[in-house]
Design an enzyme around this catalytic site. Structure first.
Site, short mmCIF file in Angstrom:
data_model
loop_
_atom_site.label_atom_id
_atom_site.label_comp_id
_atom_site.label_asym_id
_atom_site.label_seq_id
_atom_site.Cartn_x
_atom_site.Cartn_y
_atom_site.Cartn_z
CG HIS A 263 -1.95 1.08 1.28
ND1 HIS A 263 -1.86 2.15 1.33
CD2 HIS A 263 -3.21 0.82 1.48
CE1 HIS A 263 -3.08 2.73 1.35
NE2 HIS A 263 -3.93 2.05 1.62
CD GLU B 151 -3.55 1.42 -2.15
OE1 GLU B 151 -3.90 2.61 -1.67
OE2 GLU B 151 -4.07 0.19 -1.55
O1 TA6 Z 1 -6.10 1.54 -0.13
C1 TA6 Z 1 -7.20 2.62 -0.26
C2 TA6 Z 1 -7.80 2.15 1.11
O2 TA6 Z 1 -8.29 1.21 1.29
C3 TA6 Z 1 -8.80 3.51 1.35
O3 TA6 Z 1 -10.18 2.99 1.30
C4 TA6 Z 1 -8.46 3.92 2.76
O4 TA6 Z 1 -9.09 3.54 3.75
C5 TA6 Z 1 -7.09 3.68 2.85
O5 TA6 Z 1 -6.95 2.30 2.25
C6 TA6 Z 1 -6.33 3.74 4.23
O6 TA6 Z 1 -6.84 2.78 5.04
P1 TA6 Z 1 -6.38 2.81 6.51
O7 TA6 Z 1 -6.96 1.74 7.14
O8 TA6 Z 1 -4.87 3.01 6.70
O9 TA6 Z 1 -6.96 4.13 7.06
#
Ligand code: TA6
Length: 303
Positions: free
Chosen positions: A172, A275
């Site tokens: 990510h 990601e």
């Molecule tokens: O990858 C995108 C995502 O899934 C968004 O929906 C947002 O929630 C982000 O990840 C961050 O997630 P987190 O759990 O680290 O706040």
């Protein structure tokens, strides 16, 4: 053995003088600091999380929030969180930790090796009593990070149990940009995606991805590389990959960033997440004793 002793122990075991050391980082958390000929970098044992990659002669490539928490059992906001064994919310348990549990877990340091100007740091985590409560499967997960002119990340998953298992995974990555409103992501034109801001409605990307509002797109059936064109920093970041069939592009924009306790109100401008994933219909099924490696290679060029 206290935290500082174990850090000293890790450094004595794995440190390479002048190249890579294990030291206490933010919050006193153990991290590997790489100062190789080709690049500098940092990787925390918490979550096996890469928080810095700076190729020689280039600006920092990764974003880490100034408001991030630095505590055992908490997630770091920025760098490269490892999402596993599920992505987003846990399908059968809304109280399950978002993006799985390994990003808030202490990983083990397995090795540090130097090759030419690059340095490879290998960390791992595996199933234990705690993980079985959340996910009844036996596994070993290894992240090999090579800090060089390119940043190479290989996430290897091994099914160490006697039953087949299915998982989702994502690297990510938070890429630092000069101004996200002036950046664009190329390479996804014509690709189908699920729009998480619109009830996961399926849509088709038209042209480059530009960030002009909260963006949370899961691009499907895509194996090819993408490029982040960062006009403000006059650079292009190329993200290529192997064994990954999905790509997510995310930016929380203004309101979501304000609502996040571990992100500064204005920091949404400074990054875009691109990601490398296997999520949703692209989740991976592994037979007992089988393994699977997700790989991503990041490079930077002047624009
Ligand atoms: O990858 C995108 C995502 O899934 C968004 O929906 C947002 O929630 C982000 O990840 C961050 O997630 P987190 O759990 O680290 O706040």
């Amino acid at each position: 053995m206290g935290a500082s002793e174990s850090i000293a122990q890790l450094d004595a075991t794995f440190g390479i003088a002048g190249i890579a050391r294990v030291v206490a980082g933010n919050g006193g958390l153990p991290k590997v600091v790489v100062t190789g000929a080709a690049a500098a970098g940092e990787m925390y044992l918490l979550g096996g999380e890469i928080t810095s990659w700076k190729p020689r002669g280039r600006e920092q490539a990764l974003f880490v929030s100034a408001a991030s928490k630095w505590e055992d059992g908490k997630t770091i906001r920025g760098g490269v969180p490892v999402c596993f064994p599920w992505f987003g919310n846990k399908a059968d348990d809304p109280k399950g930790p978002a993006h799985g549990f390994v990003r808030a877990k202490a990983w083990g340091l397995d090795s540090i090796a130097q090759k030419g100007g690059a340095v490879t740091v290998s960390m791992s985590t595996a199933s234990d009593e705690g993980t079985r409560k959340l996910w009844p499967a036996e596994f070993r997960l290894v992240l090999r990070a090579t800090f060089g002119a390119e940043l190479i990340m290989e996430l290897e998953m091994m099914n160490t149990g006697s039953a087949p298992l299915r998982f989702e995974e994502a690297l990510h990555t938070y890429f630092r940009v000069g101004d996200v409103t002036k950046a664009r992501v190329r390479g996804l034109d014509g690709i189908h995606y699920l729009d998480k801001t619109d009830a996961f409605r399926e849509k088709t990307q038209q042209g480059d991805v530009v960030i002009a509002k909260e963006t949370d797109n899961v691009y499907l059936d895509t194996e090819h590389a993408v490029e982040i064109e960062d006009a403000a920093m006059r650079r292009r970041i190329r993200v290529s990959k192997e064994n990954s069939l999905a790509t997510v592009v995310w930016n929380p924009w203004i309101e979501k960033a304000k609502a996040m306790s571990d992100m500064g109100d204005e920091e949404w401008k400074e990054f875009v997440c691109v990601e490398t994933c296997n999520v949703g219909k692209h989740g991976v099924t592994l037979a007992p004793a089988a393994n699977h490696t997700l790989k991503t290679i990041i490079s930077i060029a002047s624009a």
